[in-house]
Design a protein around this motif. Sequence first.
Motif, short mmCIF file in Angstrom:
data_model
loop_
_atom_site.label_atom_id
_atom_site.label_comp_id
_atom_site.label_asym_id
_atom_site.label_seq_id
_atom_site.Cartn_x
_atom_site.Cartn_y
_atom_site.Cartn_z
N LYS A 17 0.84 -1.19 0.00
CA LYS A 17 0.00 0.00 0.00
C LYS A 17 0.87 1.24 0.00
N LYS A 18 0.68 2.10 -0.98
CA LYS A 18 1.52 3.28 -1.10
C LYS A 18 1.12 4.34 -0.08
N LYS A 19 2.12 5.07 0.37
CA LYS A 19 1.86 6.15 1.28
C LYS A 19 1.18 7.29 0.54
N PRO A 20 0.35 8.08 1.24
CA PRO A 20 -0.29 9.21 0.59
C PRO A 20 0.75 10.15 -0.02
N VAL A 21 0.46 10.65 -1.22
CA VAL A 21 1.39 11.54 -1.91
C VAL A 21 1.11 12.98 -1.49
N VAL A 22 2.15 13.67 -1.08
CA VAL A 22 2.01 15.07 -0.67
C VAL A 22 2.98 15.90 -1.49
N LEU A 23 2.46 16.88 -2.23
CA LEU A 23 3.29 17.81 -2.98
C LEU A 23 3.34 19.13 -2.23
N GLU A 24 4.54 19.48 -1.79
CA GLU A 24 4.67 20.72 -1.03
C GLU A 24 4.60 21.91 -1.98
N LYS A 25 3.90 22.93 -1.54
CA LYS A 25 3.71 24.12 -2.37
C LYS A 25 4.04 25.35 -1.53
N LYS A 26 5.07 26.07 -1.95
CA LYS A 26 5.42 27.31 -1.28
C LYS A 26 4.52 28.42 -1.82
N VAL A 27 3.80 29.06 -0.94
CA VAL A 27 2.85 30.09 -1.35
C VAL A 27 3.41 31.46 -1.00
N ASP A 28 3.56 32.32 -2.00
CA ASP A 28 3.99 33.70 -1.78
C ASP A 28 2.75 34.56 -1.58
N LEU A 29 2.64 35.12 -0.38
CA LEU A 29 1.45 35.91 -0.05
C LEU A 29 1.60 37.34 -0.58
N PHE A 81 1.14 5.83 -10.08
CA PHE A 81 2.11 6.92 -10.25
C PHE A 81 3.36 6.60 -9.42
N ASP A 82 4.52 6.63 -10.06
CA ASP A 82 5.76 6.39 -9.32
C ASP A 82 6.54 7.69 -9.20
N GLU A 83 7.82 7.57 -8.86
CA GLU A 83 8.63 8.76 -8.60
C GLU A 83 8.71 9.68 -9.82
N ARG A 84 8.74 9.07 -11.01
CA ARG A 84 8.82 9.88 -12.23
C ARG A 84 7.61 10.79 -12.38
N ILE A 95 5.45 11.67 -10.01
CA ILE A 95 5.36 12.61 -8.89
C ILE A 95 6.29 13.79 -9.11
N ASN A 96 7.51 13.53 -9.59
CA ASN A 96 8.45 14.63 -9.86
C ASN A 96 7.93 15.54 -10.96
N THR A 97 7.27 14.95 -11.97
CA THR A 97 6.70 15.77 -13.05
C THR A 97 5.60 16.67 -12.51
N LEU A 98 4.75 16.13 -11.63
CA LEU A 98 3.69 16.94 -11.04
C LEU A 98 4.26 18.05 -10.16
N ALA A 99 5.30 17.71 -9.40
CA ALA A 99 5.93 18.73 -8.54
C ALA A 99 6.51 19.87 -9.38
N ASP A 100 7.10 19.50 -10.53
CA ASP A 100 7.66 20.52 -11.43
C ASP A 100 6.55 21.39 -12.02
N LEU A 101 5.43 20.76 -12.41
CA LEU A 101 4.29 21.53 -12.94
C LEU A 101 3.75 22.49 -11.89
N GLN A 102 3.70 22.03 -10.66
CA GLN A 102 3.19 22.87 -9.57
C GLN A 102 4.11 24.06 -9.33
N ARG A 103 5.42 23.84 -9.49
CA ARG A 103 6.37 24.95 -9.29
C ARG A 103 6.26 25.98 -10.42
N ARG A 104 6.10 25.48 -11.65
CA ARG A 104 6.13 26.38 -12.81
C ARG A 104 4.80 27.07 -13.08
N LYS A 109 -2.35 12.93 -20.03
CA LYS A 109 -1.32 12.30 -20.88
C LYS A 109 -0.52 11.28 -20.07
N MET A 110 -0.22 11.61 -18.81
CA MET A 110 0.52 10.69 -17.95
C MET A 110 -0.27 9.41 -17.72
N ILE A 111 -1.57 9.55 -17.46
CA ILE A 111 -2.43 8.38 -17.24
C ILE A 111 -2.49 7.52 -18.50
#
Length: 346
Positions: free
Chosen positions: A152-164, A205-208, A210-219, A253-255
């Motif tokens: 069972k995979k652990k819940p995925v958490v994408l950290e997001k830095k929010v500039d107020l 979804f594996d590390e690849r 998750i990293n793509t989603l994290a990059d999309l969230q940053r950009r 596309k990833m799915i």
Amino acid sequence: MDAAGSQVKGECAQYAGKLQSGFITTQGGKLLCSKIIHLIHGDNVKSQVSKVLHECELKMYKSVAFPAIGTGQAGQNPAKVADDMLDAIVEFASKRSVQHLKKIKIVIFQTHMLTDFYESMKKREDSDPSTKESWVSLLKSWFWAKKQSPEKKKPVVLEKKVDLTTFQICGESQKNVEATESWIKNLILKEQFENYISDELIENFDEREINTLADLQRRKHVTIQFDNKLSPPCIKISGISRDVCFVYVEVQKMIKRIKDTEEERSKAELVYNLVEWRYPGSNDSFVAFDKLTNMQLEDAKIAKKKHLTVKINKKNYKVDLNTLQANDDQGKTINIQRVPKNEGKL
């Protein structure tokens, strides 16, 4: 019948006048099975398969193997036979009353029919996504050995830095300040949008990915949230509308890439159960190609292609599919083998 032996022939002659429900049951004889159910030729393949399945459940048989009924001397259309057989199996497997019959196999001797059965399964999956998990996974578990459930995979958490951003509103009156505050809030809300994607494959979804989603969230101006507790799992994308739409398309596309990979693996597994391609190893032995290359070779042969380039021990070889000889870039020639499986067995 010849492979089953004289005992089975004698039983068939004995029970020939005592047909019930369009079939008779004999011992397995010399075949690797305990019983043989002999069907009387008929055009309604679905009905025949259903009767056999119910008989197996009634007799508490644990497994049954079918040939591609009616595609031999009867000359029925393989694509229609595939649809009819899978219809019967899906209807039977969907019943909660099924307790004893655990495994159903369809043994395909003619490799060109593999495409008809594969396309029949794929067509059903694409035509009704709402039933995808209910019957497609059921069919996979009956046609191929069930894979062990992954951890069972652990819940995925994408950290997001929010500039107020802070607005300081000054005005001639409290009323004007409140009106401006309301206008700014409405302006922000108009640009905000959220969308949801629910799919069983999100669990893969594996590390690849998750990293793509994290990059999309940053950009992009979005927040991506996973909910693994739902069935199927869900991804929530929220933020500025144009960026939400962009990220939504990227996730789809990833799915699709994961789905295509899983389908290819399933097809490769099915082909490997029918035929095995081999190349020379050490000590005059032969080594099986990996399952994906095995499928590519078989597909090329079915398509009547003359050549196919494959990798053997990290070197490129051009395979002549007629002579079953392969040549590398230096002109070295080796012989390869194509070995059909399950010939003469049910």
